[in-house]
Design an enzyme around this catalytic site. Structure first.
Site, PDB file in Angstrom:
ATOM      1  N   THR A 133       0.998  -1.376  -0.335  1.00  0.00           N
ATOM      2  CA  THR A 133      -0.031  -0.111   0.220  1.00  0.00           C
ATOM      3  C   THR A 133       0.621   1.302   0.063  1.00  0.00           C
ATOM      4  O   THR A 133       1.579   1.158   1.023  1.00  0.00           O
ATOM      5  CB  THR A 133      -1.088   0.119   0.941  1.00  0.00           C
ATOM      6  N   LYS A 182      -1.528  -0.881  -4.574  1.00  0.00           N
ATOM      7  CA  LYS A 182      -2.388  -0.238  -3.681  1.00  0.00           C
ATOM      8  C   LYS A 182      -1.926   1.025  -3.393  1.00  0.00           C
ATOM      9  O   LYS A 182      -1.233   1.735  -2.556  1.00  0.00           O
ATOM     10  CB  LYS A 182      -3.363  -1.005  -2.421  1.00  0.00           C
ATOM     11  N   LYS A 226      -4.192   4.164  -1.849  1.00  0.00           N
ATOM     12  CA  LYS A 226      -4.858   5.438  -1.071  1.00  0.00           C
ATOM     13  C   LYS A 226      -5.711   6.673  -1.497  1.00  0.00           C
ATOM     14  O   LYS A 226      -4.826   6.986  -2.210  1.00  0.00           O
ATOM     15  CB  LYS A 226      -4.421   4.888   0.399  1.00  0.00           C
ATOM     16  N   GLU A 271     -11.315   0.019  -6.027  1.00  0.00           N
ATOM     17  CA  GLU A 271     -11.867  -0.407  -4.700  1.00  0.00           C
ATOM     18  C   GLU A 271     -12.630  -0.062  -3.883  1.00  0.00           C
ATOM     19  O   GLU A 271     -12.706   1.473  -3.234  1.00  0.00           O
ATOM     20  CB  GLU A 271     -10.743  -1.382  -3.591  1.00  0.00           C
ATOM     21  N   LYS A 297     -12.974  -9.790   4.515  1.00  0.00           N
ATOM     22  CA  LYS A 297     -11.700  -9.186   5.449  1.00  0.00           C
ATOM     23  C   LYS A 297     -12.668  -9.838   6.894  1.00  0.00           C
ATOM     24  O   LYS A 297     -13.279  -9.746   6.910  1.00  0.00           O
ATOM     25  CB  LYS A 297     -11.458  -7.831   5.344  1.00  0.00           C
ATOM     26  N   CYS A 316      -7.748  -7.036   4.229  1.00  0.00           N
ATOM     27  CA  CYS A 316      -6.666  -6.381   5.654  1.00  0.00           C
ATOM     28  C   CYS A 316      -7.459  -5.069   6.382  1.00  0.00           C
ATOM     29  O   CYS A 316      -7.080  -4.286   5.712  1.00  0.00           O
ATOM     30  CB  CYS A 316      -5.615  -7.590   6.000  1.00  0.00           C
ATOM     31  N   ASP A 362      -4.454  -8.285  -0.229  1.00  0.00           N
ATOM     32  CA  ASP A 362      -4.218  -7.400   0.051  1.00  0.00           C
ATOM     33  C   ASP A 362      -3.846  -7.391   1.366  1.00  0.00           C
ATOM     34  O   ASP A 362      -4.972  -7.267   2.360  1.00  0.00           O
ATOM     35  CB  ASP A 362      -4.746  -6.016  -0.389  1.00  0.00           C
TER      36      ASP A 362
END
Length: 341
Positions: free
Chosen positions: A129, A152, A154, A205, A250, A278, A300
């Site tokens: 991430t 990933k 954000k 996502e 998750k 997670c 992830d």
């Protein structure tokens, strides 16, 4: 055989701030449940999440009736459905469910992999991430992990295009998962359509708030949209068809491995692509999810990678690839001597 169950809060400082559209954290605040019987200890970890009105104190209080029921009943054959049924899907049930899975494996010698038919992959690509920051800082963070196959990103509502371009330029060989954490409107999502189509996007996502995702009904973008906050348990899945093409499993949302295993089959039957995700957690929180990851298209599970110090014997993330924990860490029915320091 007597059974005792305890729960406690654990504070794991992070090696760097972790920012998403909803805020920033500098530590993982988790709850660890330990279930003891027959000289063995089963462990489970969860992350209380403010998005779902969870706190560490609230989860510890929520666990008390279920733990008391288990202790009154004794260990027996470790059929703990009634105790787990006292808890709604979420962090409390996850920690208890995973502790009981681990204990059962240690008492019976039947590993979680054998019991579920879901072995842990010997190595596994995970997203790493890049947390929300300025475009320049995100480019620097992406450059540091540019060898990872899957990154990933954000994002929030403020100039996501500049941040996307910065990360993509810094890590040109990686596929990208874009995660606004419910921080976009449909107008932002649609406005980025051309840019996203030109980038190596694996998933977008949960772009919209869970209570506003009806705007995705019938939308046909040139990439997959993955539900996260919109999906918790198997009963949520059918309503997501036509809005999402993938779902994120998750354990802290499903309430543990038991529901997640059932959900895995349901989601596949409905034609969804699957990701195992997670919260920011230690290896103890991630180890049960590794059993799901081998049956998912995406993982992830880089939570422990953010910790300043993880558990001895825990999983490793190097170059975007997970190496599983050492034998005895969780769920394999092997004595964990020396791993818990």
């Amino acid at each position: 055989m007597s059974l005792s169950v305890t729960a406690r809060a654990v504070h794991h400082p992070l090696k760097a701030p972790f920012r998403i559209s909803r805020g920033v954290k500098t530590a993982a605040e988790v709850v660890v449940v330990e279930a003891r019987a027959g000289g063995q200890v089963g462990r489970g970890e969860s992350v209380p999440y403010g998005r779902y009105d969870e706190t560490v104190a609230g989860v510890l209080a929520q666990l008390q009736p279920a733990m008391a029921m288990l202790e009154r009943a004794g260990e027996g054959n470790i059929d703990h459905g009634a105790a787990l049924a006292l808890l709604p899907p979420g962090a409390a049930r996850n920690a208890l469910d995973c502790a009981l899975w681990d204990l059962r494996a240690r008492l019976t010698g039947v590993s979680v992999a054998e019991a579920t038919g879901l072995p842990v992959p010997t190595s596994l690509v995970t997203a790493v991430t890049v947390s929300l920051d300025t475009p320049e800082a995100m480019a620097a963070a992406a450059l540091a992990v540019a060898a990872a196959p899957l990154i990933k990103i954000k994002l929030g509502a403020e100039d996501p295009a500049a941040r996307l371009r910065a990360v993509a330029a810094a890590a040109p060989d990686a596929r990208l998962i874009v995660d606004p954490n419910e921080g976009w409107t449909f107008e932002i999502l649609h406005g980025l359509r051309s840019l996203l189509a030109d980038l190596p996007i694996a998933l977008v996502e949960q772009p919209l708030p869970a209570d506003a995702d009806q705007a995705l009904e019938g939308y046909d973008p040139p990439y997959m949209i993955c539900a996260d906050e919109s999906v918790h348990v198997g009963g949520d899945l059918a309503a997501l068809r036509g809005r999402y093409q993938a779902v994120n499993l998750k354990l802290d949302k499903t309430g543990g491995l038991s529901e997640a295993v059932r959900m895995l089959e349901q989601a596949r039957g409905l034609g969804f692509q699957l990701m195992t995700g997670c919260m920011v957690a230690s290896s103890l929180g991630i180890a049960p999810a590794l059993h799901l990851a081998g049956s998912c298209q995406f993982a992830d599970l880089d939570g422990p990678w953010w910790l300043a110090v993880d558990h001895p014997g825990g999983l490793r993330v190097e170059g975007g690839v997970i190496t599983p924990p050492k034998p005895g860490f969780w769920g394999d029915g092997i004595e964990a001597s020396g791993l818990w320091l």
